[in-house]
Design an enzyme around this catalytic site. Structure first.
Site, PDB file in Angstrom:
ATOM      1  N   TYR A  48       0.841  -1.212   0.000  1.00 19.05           N
ATOM      2  CA  TYR A  48       0.000   0.000   0.000  1.00 19.05           C
ATOM      3  C   TYR A  48       0.872   1.257   0.000  1.00 19.05           C
ATOM      4  CZ  TYR A  48      -3.744  -3.151   1.680  1.00 19.05           C
ATOM      5  OH  TYR A  48      -4.645  -4.184   1.844  1.00 19.05           O
ATOM      6  N   HIS A 106       0.508 -11.756   1.854  1.00 17.99           N
ATOM      7  CA  HIS A 106      -0.571 -10.998   1.197  1.00 17.99           C
ATOM      8  C   HIS A 106      -1.415 -11.845   0.239  1.00 17.99           C
ATOM      9  CE1 HIS A 106      -1.544  -6.524   0.230  1.00 17.99           C
ATOM     10  NE2 HIS A 106      -2.623  -7.265   0.128  1.00 17.99           N
TER      11      HIS A 106
END
Ligand SMILES: NC(=O)c1ccc[n+]([C@@H]2O[C@H](COP(=O)([O-])OP(=O)(O)OC[C@H]3O[C@@H](n4cnc5c(N)ncnc54)[C@H](OP(=O)(O)O)[C@@H]3O)[C@@H](O)[C@H]2O)c1
Length: 276
Positions: A48, A106
């Site tokens: 991010y 992830h």
């Protein structure tokens, strides 16, 4: 706020705060406002590009760091063992933290065949004290079975896409059976058309709540942990105001019935989709 207790003993609030797209100075302000609204579990990721903003917000919010549950995630391009350890260290430097409370793989990226090696790195980083609890995102039963078989260590948390249009009944059943807490990403379906669904609008009015609150309460009553992202202080506060009503069993079934086999927001089936 009510809590969950993970199988390794870590205590988590039942609702957390998503930070995807919260970057830079504006992102810091929004995360500070989220913490001040009462969120104590913050979800971030190396990918991010906002671990720095998150760390800055933690410093500015005036809350004891020990009272926060701070999460980040390892991206698939760093799944080699040594690379993963360095990336976790880099992740900590970016946030200005000594440890993460939760660190997650992830995506499984099964075609690459490296998630077991990355999992071994998380196990090692936990032993080093860089991470308190270790988990995964987007793992299917076959991936979780493989982790258990090859390392003997199961994740304590599995963060997956979950909302009324994709309620993940079978993955939730698997997670529960294996003492894995299911955490919900895009718990509001990314503010899609779903929030205009007639059934949800009628049920929300019945409980005197908005549609977002109805959905998040449904997710908590499923025994899962939603992490909605919201920008305004009013929405941030509203999305936590879920503990003064109970959805009846009949209405839970009505919301459960809205799920669709193709209900994912973006067609990201972890058996096929890869992200690095
Ligand atoms: N592990 C993974 O692979 C993965 C993937 C995706 C996301 N995530 C994590 O999950 C978090 C949440 O998911 P998400 O950000 O994709 O989507 P989401 O939380 O379902 O939806 C966020 C959107 O909903 C709006 N919103 C918030 N509260 C609302 C309410 N009460 N009523 C109407 N609209 C509302 C927000 O608008 P405003 O911001 O304008 O308020 C924003 O546009 C992310 O931020 C990230 O931390 C993880």
């Amino acid at each position: 706020m009510e809590n969950y207790v993970l199988s390794d003993g870590l205590r988590l609030p039942k609702v957390g705060f998503g930070t995807y797209l919260l970057n830079g100075a504006q992102g810091v302000n929004t995360i500070v406002s989220g913490i001040q609204a009462g969120y104590r579990l913050l979800d971030s990721a190396f990918n991010y590009e906002n671990e720095g903003a998150l760390g800055q917000a933690v410093k500015r919010a005036g809350i004891n760091r020990a009272d926060l549950i701070i999460t980040s995630k390892l991206p698939g391009r760093h799944y080699g063992f040594q690379d993963a350890i360095s990336t976790i260290q880099e992740s900590l430097y970016r946030a200005g933290l000594d440890y993460y409370d939760l660190y997650l793989l992830h995506w499984p990226n099964p075609k690459r065949g490296q998630y077991v090696e990355a999992w071994q790195a998380l196990i090692q980083a936990q032993k080093f004290g860089l991470i308190r609890s270790i988990g995964v995102c987007n793992f299917l039963p076959e991936h979780l079975d493989k982790l258990e078989k090859e390392t003997g260590v199961m994740p304590v948390i599995n963060q997956i896409e979950l909302h009324p249009y994709f309620n993940q009944q079978s993955q939730r059943d698997y997670d529960t059976k294996h003492n894995i807490l299911t955490e919900d990403w895009s718990p509001l379906g990314r503010a899609s058309q779903m929030l205009k669904n007639d059934t949800l609008i009628k049920l929300a009015a019945k409980y005197n709540k908005n549609v977002g609150q109805l959905i998040l309460r449904w997710e908590v009553q499923l025994g899962t942990l939603p992490i909605p992202k919201a920008s305004s202080p009013a929405r941030q506060a509203g999305n936590m105001d879920l503990f003064d009503f109970v959805i009846s069993d009949g209405d839970m079934s009505i919301i459960n019935s809205l799920t669709k086999p193709d209900g994912r927001s973006d067609n990201q089936d972890p058996a096929e989709y890869e992200e690095f």
